[in-house]
Design an enzyme around this catalytic site. Structure first.
Site, PDB file in Angstrom:
ATOM      1  N   GLU A  13    -100.493  34.703  96.229  1.00 45.78           N
ATOM      2  CA  GLU A  13    -100.803  34.398  94.826  1.00 45.78           C
ATOM      3  C   GLU A  13    -102.123  35.054  94.443  1.00 45.78           C
ATOM      4  O   GLU A  13    -103.112  34.920  95.143  1.00 45.78           O
ATOM      5  CB  GLU A  13    -100.852  32.870  94.631  1.00 45.78           C
ATOM      6  CG  GLU A  13    -101.345  32.410  93.270  1.00 45.78           C
ATOM      7  CD  GLU A  13    -100.567  32.977  92.075  1.00 45.78           C
ATOM      8  OE1 GLU A  13     -99.344  32.830  92.021  1.00 45.78           O
ATOM      9  OE2 GLU A  13    -101.224  33.580  91.198  1.00 45.78           O
ATOM     10  N   CYS A  31     -96.231  28.037  84.591  1.00 43.34           N
ATOM     11  CA  CYS A  31     -95.765  26.688  84.260  1.00 43.34           C
ATOM     12  C   CYS A  31     -96.891  25.656  84.364  1.00 43.34           C
ATOM     13  O   CYS A  31     -97.163  24.915  83.425  1.00 43.34           O
ATOM     14  CB  CYS A  31     -94.600  26.307  85.165  1.00 43.34           C
ATOM     15  SG  CYS A  31     -94.089  24.604  84.974  1.00 43.34           S
ATOM     16  N   GLY A  53     -92.888  33.733  65.405  1.00 49.82           N
ATOM     17  CA  GLY A  53     -91.779  33.487  66.331  1.00 49.82           C
ATOM     18  C   GLY A  53     -91.386  32.017  66.323  1.00 49.82           C
ATOM     19  O   GLY A  53     -92.213  31.151  66.606  1.00 49.82           O
ATOM     20  N   HIS A  66     -77.308  -2.017  77.178  1.00 43.55           N
ATOM     21  CA  HIS A  66     -77.665  -2.392  75.813  1.00 43.55           C
ATOM     22  C   HIS A  66     -78.899  -3.284  75.827  1.00 43.55           C
ATOM     23  O   HIS A  66     -78.962  -4.204  76.634  1.00 43.55           O
ATOM     24  CB  HIS A  66     -76.505  -3.149  75.158  1.00 43.55           C
ATOM     25  CG  HIS A  66     -76.835  -3.610  73.774  1.00 43.55           C
ATOM     26  ND1 HIS A  66     -76.816  -2.760  72.690  1.00 43.55           N
ATOM     27  CD2 HIS A  66     -77.220  -4.829  73.300  1.00 43.55           C
ATOM     28  CE1 HIS A  66     -77.163  -3.425  71.602  1.00 43.55           C
ATOM     29  NE2 HIS A  66     -77.412  -4.688  71.955  1.00 43.55           N
TER      30      HIS A  66
HETATM   31  P1  NAD Z   1     -88.046  33.129  72.554  1.00 41.38           P
HETATM   32  O1  NAD Z   1     -87.303  34.343  72.925  1.00 41.38           O
HETATM   33  O2  NAD Z   1     -87.491  31.785  72.836  1.00 41.38           O
HETATM   34  O3  NAD Z   1     -88.345  33.171  70.975  1.00 41.38           O
HETATM   35  C1  NAD Z   1     -88.995  34.241  70.350  1.00 41.38           C
HETATM   36  C2  NAD Z   1     -88.686  34.200  68.867  1.00 41.38           C
HETATM   37  O4  NAD Z   1     -89.493  35.146  68.212  1.00 41.38           O
HETATM   38  C3  NAD Z   1     -87.234  34.544  68.552  1.00 41.38           C
HETATM   39  O5  NAD Z   1     -86.695  33.568  67.706  1.00 41.38           O
HETATM   40  C4  NAD Z   1     -87.355  35.900  67.865  1.00 41.38           C
HETATM   41  O6  NAD Z   1     -86.372  36.117  66.878  1.00 41.38           O
HETATM   42  C5  NAD Z   1     -88.742  35.824  67.235  1.00 41.38           C
HETATM   43  N1  NAD Z   1     -89.379  37.104  67.004  1.00 41.38           N
HETATM   44  C6  NAD Z   1     -89.368  38.177  67.836  1.00 41.38           C
HETATM   45  N2  NAD Z   1     -90.093  39.178  67.274  1.00 41.38           N
HETATM   46  C7  NAD Z   1     -90.581  38.710  66.095  1.00 41.38           C
HETATM   47  C8  NAD Z   1     -91.392  39.258  65.068  1.00 41.38           C
HETATM   48  N3  NAD Z   1     -91.868  40.506  65.166  1.00 41.38           N
HETATM   49  N4  NAD Z   1     -91.687  38.507  63.988  1.00 41.38           N
HETATM   50  C9  NAD Z   1     -91.207  37.244  63.897  1.00 41.38           C
HETATM   51  N5  NAD Z   1     -90.425  36.678  64.825  1.00 41.38           N
HETATM   52  C10 NAD Z   1     -90.122  37.396  65.914  1.00 41.38           C
HETATM   53  O7  NAD Z   1     -89.491  33.327  73.196  1.00 41.38           O
HETATM   54  P2  NAD Z   1     -90.707  32.306  73.357  1.00 41.38           P
HETATM   55  O8  NAD Z   1     -90.586  31.183  72.394  1.00 41.38           O
HETATM   56  O9  NAD Z   1     -91.911  33.187  73.291  1.00 41.38           O
HETATM   57  O10 NAD Z   1     -90.497  31.748  74.817  1.00 41.38           O
HETATM   58  C11 NAD Z   1     -90.551  32.637  75.929  1.00 41.38           C
HETATM   59  C12 NAD Z   1     -89.881  32.080  77.154  1.00 41.38           C
HETATM   60  O11 NAD Z   1     -90.528  30.919  77.613  1.00 41.38           O
HETATM   61  C13 NAD Z   1     -88.433  31.746  76.929  1.00 41.38           C
HETATM   62  O12 NAD Z   1     -87.699  32.274  78.003  1.00 41.38           O
HETATM   63  C14 NAD Z   1     -88.399  30.260  76.959  1.00 41.38           C
HETATM   64  O13 NAD Z   1     -87.199  29.770  77.492  1.00 41.38           O
HETATM   65  C15 NAD Z   1     -89.584  29.905  77.863  1.00 41.38           C
HETATM   66  N6  NAD Z   1     -90.134  28.612  77.478  1.00 41.38           N
HETATM   67  C16 NAD Z   1     -89.389  27.494  77.642  1.00 41.38           C
HETATM   68  C17 NAD Z   1     -89.874  26.268  77.255  1.00 41.38           C
HETATM   69  C18 NAD Z   1     -89.042  25.042  77.415  1.00 41.38           C
HETATM   70  O14 NAD Z   1     -88.048  25.107  78.109  1.00 41.38           O
HETATM   71  N7  NAD Z   1     -89.375  23.938  76.779  1.00 41.38           N
HETATM   72  C19 NAD Z   1     -91.120  26.170  76.663  1.00 41.38           C
HETATM   73  C20 NAD Z   1     -91.847  27.329  76.498  1.00 41.38           C
HETATM   74  C21 NAD Z   1     -91.346  28.539  76.919  1.00 41.38           C
END
Ligand code: NAD
Length: 465
Positions: A33, A41, A177, A444
């Site tokens: 690491e 995470c 996003g 319940h």
């Molecule tokens: P994502 O891919 O889930 O969402 C990115 C969003 O940004 C999409 O809806 C896309 O259409 C939009 N987007 C892309 N380019 C854009 C632009 N130029 N202008 C405006 N919108 C735009 O990505 P994320 O939310 O960054 O998450 C990344 C990763 O982290 C994912 O794989 C997700 O599963 C993981 N994650 C999971 C959790 C969870 O499980 N609760 C929490 C956080 C992150």
């Protein structure tokens, strides 16, 4: 004989899961690491983000305490942002310490430093070539951004948002996003009183991909009710940092507009961290987006005895998927016959308020696949416990093949959806039928009754729903 059976490259969820599981099976393991054990995470992702969401929930509950009969001085509850972060960091530090303790206890060798792969497929850290029979690459991912959205003092990604050094919260923020990260942070900011605008490229601004859109609409409705400005179909241009604010140009349906905010959070996805580590040169094939190519039945890469799991592989970027993939890889190394991950049925949870969670097909996916299905859905207000808790936003939606066929999709938005969804996850993965689940008793009063009662309605009969 090699010194180690496995060298794991990366100490995030996929990496430490591989190391812990392998050591528990009697293998000799080294784990490399470059930063802090726990990876994205624990240090800059899931755990701190959920810590901030929990703080937002406490604040929201305090704001609504009068509904439960508590008279608090109006407008006198303030957010001490450094204190919020201190509590969150306390949880993170405790988990990292616990993890390191567990790694030591299992007699896994921790190698600190930046590892690269040499032409022999071995991992090298500084001058040391780690002599291991197998390698599992778990190098993870990093936030991505587009030109003009580069991070700076006023433009951040989730890496900084989970560990911000702000003395106070900004007055305004634009979140670019509307995916999982964008929506979780929009939920935190809006609840803590920040003027929040969500700009999403796709027409539907809140969770346009992945979630069932009818169910996701409940999250959008709630966020908007709490003050979120959610703008879909927004093409965001180059950001300008003016020193004390940022100008965010965006275009919706050909109309150019600008937004002036104190901060911007860029949440447009993540990219695999696979460059500059010698993988391609060692014969580990990458795809055109930089993901390591694997056979998901075993998690083997194109190089013999080299495996890859987690965000560096093009599968759902979820810590729990990385855990599962790590077990598949280690079991294959052990000569066992692992059960591959069924990627279409993994659990998904977005910890925004209200929470949304699902497993299996959305209605959109079922339609696109052209399969026959029946769907049953219910809102929360019929559920006593949800009224007691005071959270009745959201719904349940279940898809099953016709005539009491297997359950193919389970979608829940509302109180504790994150925990409740496990029942639905089992049902989808065990291919249970609605009548099989309906026959089981849900206590319940409990939130889980919404599941049992919705399953009963597939029979054409019902209790409350
Ligand atoms: P994502 O891919 O889930 O969402 C990115 C969003 O940004 C999409 O809806 C896309 O259409 C939009 N987007 C892309 N380019 C854009 C632009 N130029 N202008 C405006 N919108 C735009 O990505 P994320 O939310 O960054 O998450 C990344 C990763 O982290 C994912 O794989 C997700 O599963 C993981 N994650 C999971 C959790 C969870 O499980 N609760 C929490 C956080 C992150």
């Amino acid at each position: 004989m090699s010194e180690f059976d496995i060298c794991v490259l990366g100490g995030g969820p996929g990496g430490y899961a591989a190391a812990l599981y392998a050591a528990s099976a009697g293998l000799k393991v080294a784990i490399v690491e470059k930063d802090t054990f726990g990876g994205t995470c624990l240090n800059r992702g899931c755990i701190p983000a959920k810590g901030l969401l929990q703080a937002a929930e406490v604040y929201r509950n305090v704001q609504h305490a009068d509904g439960f009969g508590f008279r608090l001085p109006k407008g006198e509850t303030t957010v001490d942002w450094p204190a919020v972060n201190k509590r969150k960091s306390g949880v993170v530090n405790q988990l990292v310490k616990g993890l390191e303790g567990l790694i030591k206890k299992r007699k896994i060798e921790m190698v600190r430093g930046f590892g690269t792969m040499n032409a022999d497929g071995k991992i090298v850290v500084d001058d040391r070539v780690i002599d291991a029979e197998h390698v599992i690459i778990v190098s993870g991912s990093v936030p991505k951004w587009f030109p003009g959205m580069e991070p700076g003092p006023r433009v951040i990604t989730s890496d900084q948002a989970t560990n911000s050094t702000w003395e106070t919260l900004p007055k305004s923020i634009a979140v670019i996003g509307g995916g999982v990260i964008g929506v979780e942070f929009a939920s935190v900011f809006v609840d803590l009183g920040v003027d929040t605008t969500l700009l999403e490229y796709l027409p539907n601004p809140v969770l346009p991909i992945g979630a069932d859109q009818e169910v996701a609409a409940h999250v959008a409705k709630s966020l908007k009710k709490r003050g979120l400005k959610a703008i879909g179909g927004a093409k965001v241009g180059r950001l300008t940092d003016n020193g004390s604010s940022v100008t965010v140009p965006y275009e919706v349906k050909g109309k150019e507009q600008t937004l002036e905010v104190e901060q911007v959070l860029v949440a447009v996805g993540r990219r695999p961290l696979s460059e500059d580590q010698g993988f391609a040169e060692a014969g580990v094939q990458l795809d055109d987006r930089g993901f390591i190519e694997v056979d998901t039945a075993t998690m083997r890469t194109t190089r013999d005895k080299v495996y890859a799991v987690g965000d560096v592989v093009n599968t759902p970027g979820l810590a729990h998927v990385a855990y599962a993939e790590a077990i598949v890889a280690v079991r294959h190394i052990l000569g066992e016959d692992p059960v591959p991950v069924d990627y279409g049925k993994v659990p998904w949870i977005v910890y925004a308020h209200p929470e949304i969670a699902w497993s299996g097909m959305t209605e959109e996916q079922a339609k696109e696949a052209g399969i026959d299905y029946e769907v049953r859905k219910h809102p929360w207000p019929g559920n006593g416990r949800s009224m007691i808790v005071g959270e009745t936003e959201g719904m349940i939606k279940i898809l099953a093949r016709p005539n009491d066929g297997p359950i193919i999709g389970f979608h829940l938005c509302g109180p504790w959806a994150s925990e409740l969804m496990n029942g639905g996850y089992y049902a989808v993965n065990w291919e249970a039928t609605p009548s099989e689940v309906a026959h089981l008793i849900h206590a319940h009063p409990s939130l889980s009754e919404i599941i049992g009662e919705t399953m009963i309605t597939f029979s054409g009969r019902s209790l409350h729903g």
